[in-house]
Design an enzyme around this catalytic site. Structure first.
Site, PDB file in Angstrom:
ATOM      1  N   ARG A 166       0.826  -1.217   0.000  1.00 24.77           N
ATOM      2  CA  ARG A 166       0.000   0.000   0.000  1.00 24.77           C
ATOM      3  C   ARG A 166       0.863   1.273   0.000  1.00 24.77           C
ATOM      4  O   ARG A 166       0.533   2.267   0.627  1.00 24.77           O
ATOM      5  CB  ARG A 166      -0.950   0.020   1.201  1.00 24.77           C
ATOM      6  CG  ARG A 166      -1.911  -1.139   1.273  1.00 24.77           C
ATOM      7  CD  ARG A 166      -2.838  -1.209   0.062  1.00 24.77           C
ATOM      8  NE  ARG A 166      -3.688  -2.388   0.160  1.00 24.77           N
ATOM      9  CZ  ARG A 166      -3.354  -3.586  -0.332  1.00 24.77           C
ATOM     10  NH1 ARG A 166      -2.211  -3.731  -0.982  1.00 24.77           N
ATOM     11  NH2 ARG A 166      -4.164  -4.602  -0.209  1.00 24.77           N
ATOM     12  N   SER A 240     -11.210   0.102   3.406  1.00 22.48           N
ATOM     13  CA  SER A 240     -10.300  -0.281   4.495  1.00 22.48           C
ATOM     14  C   SER A 240      -9.628   0.957   5.071  1.00 22.48           C
ATOM     15  O   SER A 240      -8.913   1.663   4.360  1.00 22.48           O
ATOM     16  CB  SER A 240      -9.243  -1.261   3.985  1.00 22.48           C
ATOM     17  OG  SER A 240      -9.844  -2.448   3.529  1.00 22.48           O
ATOM     18  N   GLU A 336      -4.477   3.285   6.337  1.00 19.44           N
ATOM     19  CA  GLU A 336      -4.381   3.075   4.898  1.00 19.44           C
ATOM     20  C   GLU A 336      -4.881   4.313   4.158  1.00 19.44           C
ATOM     21  O   GLU A 336      -4.413   4.632   3.082  1.00 19.44           O
ATOM     22  CB  GLU A 336      -5.201   1.848   4.472  1.00 19.44           C
ATOM     23  CG  GLU A 336      -5.071   1.538   3.003  1.00 19.44           C
ATOM     24  CD  GLU A 336      -5.619   0.177   2.621  1.00 19.44           C
ATOM     25  OE1 GLU A 336      -6.230   0.088   1.537  1.00 19.44           O
ATOM     26  OE2 GLU A 336      -5.439  -0.779   3.391  1.00 19.44           O
TER      27      GLU A 336
END
Length: 340
Positions: A166, A240, A336
């Site tokens: 990520r 998320s 995130e």
């Protein structure tokens, strides 16, 4: 190109929170983008580029500079080589899932497991999006981005993007000077089907489908995601909210003494533990709600805005979740989502 003032950012992010941007414009080509960047430089304004706003948290105070909404479109499918590989050049403003659908329609494999992810193509290398056993770094050939300091477009190879979980070069301090304009993907005709992820594998076992096609995989992923994750068209969400923590061998062993049933995945850096499991089974926060903000009952990794939650409400709620996980496990969840 139209330059607007005091535009509410809550209307341009899927979480549906955020105050006004001092200036706001939409760009559809490179000339527009250069003009917008020049405007910000002339007025000495901070600059931020957005796509679909599906991973960006905007504060209640808004943004004091210029927000550029990237709507640079276009898909160019190159000729296939002798192995069936094709390079596809895609404008940063293209809808990500629309692009995935088109690749599957053409029987070009590599990103079908990333179906139904909200946002635009330009965000995919920045975030190194991933789901169901696939990360976008596996198919990115090259990224083109405008250097806002020089107004020169630079090409970044896959290696130069410095992809990790990520993360990418474009999230570093140096990388933030670049605005992604196009992404080139290397996709494969009749590519191997990836059903390694347990949810996908279970879907096809239930369907008694031993030889799924790319279209079958896309439909499976869409079905799984819709059954698990909130629809941004219905509920305010960024998907998320936290990354899955990666623990060292010693930290994992210590935690496993208390939570022997804790699921995990072995990765190069150590052991990846599902943040959703910690939030749910350790903190009991699945479906937990305070006012109009809560964790999604079907997926506690997603924080949702049920209607009138403010950006401050969301931030405070997320910090409460992080504090609980850290207090009970010593694991500090990383965000995130990106905060602005």
């Amino acid at each position: 190109m139209k330059m607007e003032e005091n535009v509410l950012l809550k209307n341009f992010g899927t979480l549906r929170v955020g105050g006004p941007a001092r200036f706001f414009c939409t760009v559809e080509n490179l000339a527009d983008l250069k003009e917008a960047v020049g405007f910000a430089k002339e007025k000495k304004l901070p600059l931020l580029t957005i796509g679909g706003g599906s991973n960006m948290y905007f504060s209640d105070d808004g943004f004091p500079g210029l927000i550029i909404r990237n709507q640079m479109l276009g898909m160019e499918f190159g000729d296939e080589d002798e192995k069936g590989n094709a390079v596809v050049s895609v404008g940063a403003g293209e809808n990500w899932d629309g692009f995935v659908a088109e690749t599957v329609r053409r029987n070009l494999g590599g990103i079908e497991n990333l179906s139904w992810i909200p946002g635009t193509v330009g965000a995919s290398p920045v975030q190194n999006i991933g789901a169901y056993g696939t990360e976008v770094k596996e198919t990115i050939h090259e990224v083109e981005a405008l250097d806002t300091r020089t107004l020169v477009v630079k090409k970044f190879s896959n290696e130069a993007c410095n992809f990790s979980y990520r993360n990418s070069f474009f999230k570093t301090e140096e990388g933030k000077h670049f605005v992604v304009t196009r992404v080139l993907f290397r996709l494969q005709k009749n590519a191997p089907i990836n059903t390694n992820y347990k949810d996908v594998r279970a879907y096809f076992e239930a369907e008694k489908n031993d030889h799924p096609t790319l279209a079958d995989v896309r439909q499976a992923v869409i079905t799984i995601r819709k059954n698990k994750l909130p629809d941004p068209a219905v509920l305010g969400t960024l998907g998320s909210f936290f990354k899955n923590p990666i623990l060292s061998e010693s930290a994992f062993a210590q935690l496993q003494k208390t939570y022997a049933e804790m699921p995990f995945y072995t990765v190069e850096q150590g052991y990846k533990v599902p943040a959703a499991w910690l939030i749910d089974h350790v903190c009991g926060m699945r479906g937990y709600r305070k006012g109009d903000v809560g964790t999604y009952p079907k997926q506690p990794l997603a924080i949702v805005n049920y209607g009138e939650g403010s950006a401050a409400d969301v931030r405070n709620f997320s910090e409460e979740v992080r504090a609980c996980v850290k207090d009970k496990t010593a694991v500090e969840l990383e965000y995130e989502v990106r905060f602005f």
